[in-house]
Scaffold this motif. Structure first.
Motif, mmCIF file in Angstrom:
data_model
loop_
_atom_site.group_PDB
_atom_site.id
_atom_site.type_symbol
_atom_site.label_atom_id
_atom_site.label_comp_id
_atom_site.label_asym_id
_atom_site.label_seq_id
_atom_site.Cartn_x
_atom_site.Cartn_y
_atom_site.Cartn_z
ATOM 1 N N ARG A 45 -27.895 -26.926 16.199
ATOM 2 C CA ARG A 45 -27.108 -26.599 17.378
ATOM 3 C C ARG A 45 -27.694 -27.333 18.583
ATOM 4 N NH1 ARG A 45 -25.342 -20.417 18.056
ATOM 5 N NH2 ARG A 45 -24.949 -20.899 15.850
ATOM 6 N N GLU A 46 -26.859 -28.020 19.332
ATOM 7 C CA GLU A 46 -27.354 -28.841 20.437
ATOM 8 C C GLU A 46 -26.744 -28.422 21.762
ATOM 9 O OE1 GLU A 46 -26.366 -32.968 19.951
ATOM 10 O OE2 GLU A 46 -24.218 -32.609 20.070
ATOM 11 N N PHE A 47 -27.493 -28.659 22.802
ATOM 12 C CA PHE A 47 -27.071 -28.359 24.169
ATOM 13 C C PHE A 47 -25.953 -29.299 24.588
ATOM 14 C CE2 PHE A 47 -27.509 -27.140 28.525
ATOM 15 C CZ PHE A 47 -27.475 -28.304 29.289
ATOM 16 N N VAL A 48 -24.925 -28.716 25.193
ATOM 17 C CA VAL A 48 -23.822 -29.505 25.741
ATOM 18 C C VAL A 48 -23.885 -29.525 27.265
ATOM 19 C CG1 VAL A 48 -21.308 -29.639 26.010
ATOM 20 C CG2 VAL A 48 -22.315 -29.061 23.771
ATOM 21 N N GLY A 49 -24.069 -28.344 27.852
ATOM 22 C CA GLY A 49 -24.141 -28.259 29.305
ATOM 23 C C GLY A 49 -24.320 -26.821 29.735
ATOM 24 N N HIS A 50 -24.631 -26.636 31.009
ATOM 25 C CA HIS A 50 -24.741 -25.282 31.537
ATOM 26 C C HIS A 50 -24.320 -25.250 32.992
ATOM 27 C CE1 HIS A 50 -29.270 -26.307 32.302
ATOM 28 N NE2 HIS A 50 -28.531 -26.748 33.291
ATOM 29 N N ILE A 51 -24.133 -24.018 33.456
ATOM 30 C CA ILE A 51 -23.705 -23.795 34.826
ATOM 31 C C ILE A 51 -24.460 -22.584 35.365
ATOM 32 C CG2 ILE A 51 -21.733 -22.374 34.101
ATOM 33 C CD1 ILE A 51 -20.166 -23.648 36.474
ATOM 34 N N SER A 52 -24.843 -22.668 36.626
ATOM 35 C CA SER A 52 -25.567 -21.568 37.251
ATOM 36 C C SER A 52 -24.636 -20.379 37.504
ATOM 37 C CB SER A 52 -26.187 -22.038 38.570
ATOM 38 O OG SER A 52 -25.153 -22.434 39.468
ATOM 39 N N GLY A 53 -25.228 -19.262 37.855
ATOM 40 C CA GLY A 53 -24.446 -18.051 38.077
ATOM 41 C C GLY A 53 -23.404 -18.192 39.168
ATOM 42 N N SER A 54 -23.773 -18.890 40.220
ATOM 43 C CA SER A 54 -22.837 -19.094 41.327
ATOM 44 C C SER A 54 -21.813 -20.180 41.044
ATOM 45 C CB SER A 54 -23.614 -19.480 42.582
ATOM 46 O OG SER A 54 -24.206 -20.753 42.410
ATOM 47 N N GLY A 55 -22.112 -21.005 40.043
ATOM 48 C CA GLY A 55 -21.251 -22.139 39.743
ATOM 49 C C GLY A 55 -21.595 -23.386 40.519
ATOM 50 N N GLY A 56 -22.634 -23.312 41.339
ATOM 51 C CA GLY A 56 -22.963 -24.437 42.192
ATOM 52 C C GLY A 56 -23.799 -25.522 41.544
ATOM 53 N N TYR A 57 -24.295 -25.255 40.369
ATOM 54 C CA TYR A 57 -25.151 -26.231 39.680
ATOM 55 C C TYR A 57 -24.700 -26.367 38.234
ATOM 56 C CZ TYR A 57 -29.230 -28.345 37.506
ATOM 57 O OH TYR A 57 -30.061 -29.174 36.794
ATOM 58 N N THR A 58 -24.553 -27.606 37.819
ATOM 59 C CA THR A 58 -24.229 -27.886 36.427
ATOM 60 C C THR A 58 -25.112 -29.020 35.914
ATOM 61 O OG1 THR A 58 -22.461 -29.414 37.093
ATOM 62 C CG2 THR A 58 -21.808 -27.155 36.546
ATOM 63 N N ARG A 59 -25.262 -29.045 34.617
ATOM 64 C CA ARG A 59 -26.008 -30.123 33.979
ATOM 65 C C ARG A 59 -25.376 -30.369 32.614
ATOM 66 N NH1 ARG A 59 -32.543 -30.376 32.721
ATOM 67 N NH2 ARG A 59 -32.507 -32.383 31.631
ATOM 68 N N TYR A 60 -25.398 -31.633 32.176
ATOM 69 C CA TYR A 60 -24.743 -31.993 30.924
ATOM 70 C C TYR A 60 -25.657 -32.847 30.070
ATOM 71 C CZ TYR A 60 -20.688 -30.555 33.627
ATOM 72 O OH TYR A 60 -19.811 -29.842 34.398
ATOM 73 N N ALA A 61 -25.434 -32.751 28.775
ATOM 74 C CA ALA A 61 -26.089 -33.673 27.860
ATOM 75 C C ALA A 61 -25.543 -35.076 28.105
ATOM 76 C CB ALA A 61 -25.821 -33.248 26.418
ATOM 77 N N ASP A 62 -26.378 -36.061 27.863
ATOM 78 C CA ASP A 62 -25.955 -37.444 28.090
ATOM 79 C C ASP A 62 -24.724 -37.804 27.268
ATOM 80 O OD1 ASP A 62 -29.323 -38.823 28.434
ATOM 81 O OD2 ASP A 62 -27.998 -37.843 29.881
ATOM 82 N N SER A 63 -24.614 -37.218 26.103
ATOM 83 C CA SER A 63 -23.520 -37.566 25.199
ATOM 84 C C SER A 63 -22.146 -37.129 25.715
ATOM 85 C CB SER A 63 -23.762 -36.943 23.818
ATOM 86 O OG SER A 63 -23.878 -35.530 23.923
ATOM 87 N N VAL A 64 -22.114 -36.193 26.664
ATOM 88 C CA VAL A 64 -20.834 -35.694 27.162
ATOM 89 C C VAL A 64 -20.657 -35.945 28.661
ATOM 90 C CG1 VAL A 64 -20.870 -33.919 25.384
ATOM 91 C CG2 VAL A 64 -21.592 -33.344 27.716
#
Length: 122
Positions: A45-64
């Motif tokens: 299972r691999e990380f795709v992305g995430h978002i903070s509680g407020s929605g103000g911060y996101t991060r993505y895997a390079d592949s997506v």
């Protein structure tokens, strides 16, 4: 206790789009980060992305990065994964999960949904 239910998966041709949803039960949805992971057959299972509680911060895997977008609607206790320009390599079961903080580490996520299948045909 948090329950997560993913929806929106399906079969799509390469280059197409899908939007996954993850509905969460319980209160304080905005207090925790949400992550998306995926697992292809025979792979971890691999990380795709995430978002903070407020929605103000996101991060993505390079592949997506540049193709996928995570958003959330805290009033609806729902997080979304918009997937564009899909490739056959994106074929996997997609899971959403909760964490107390934004992290890429799978083991730091507490609650998981049951997953939704995404299949991209060439």
């Amino acid at each position: 206790q948090v329950q997560l239910v993913e929806s929106g998966g399906g079969l799509v041709q390469a280059g197409g789009s899908l939007r996954l949803s993850c509905a969460a039960s319980g209160r304080s949805f905005s207090s925790y980060a949400m992550g998306w992971f995926r697992q292809a057959p025979g792979k971890e299972r691999e990380f795709v992305g995430h978002i903070s509680g407020s929605g103000g911060y996101t991060r993505y895997a390079d592949s997506v990065k540049g193709r996928f977008t995570i958003s959330r609607d805290n009033a609806k206790n729902t997080v979304y994964l918009q997937m564009n320009s899909l490739k056959p390599a994106d074929t996997a079961i997609y899971y959403c999960a909760t964490s107390r903080w934004v992290t890429t580490q799978r083991d730091e996520y507490d609650y998981w949904g049951q997953g939704t299948q995404v299949t991209v045909s060439s």
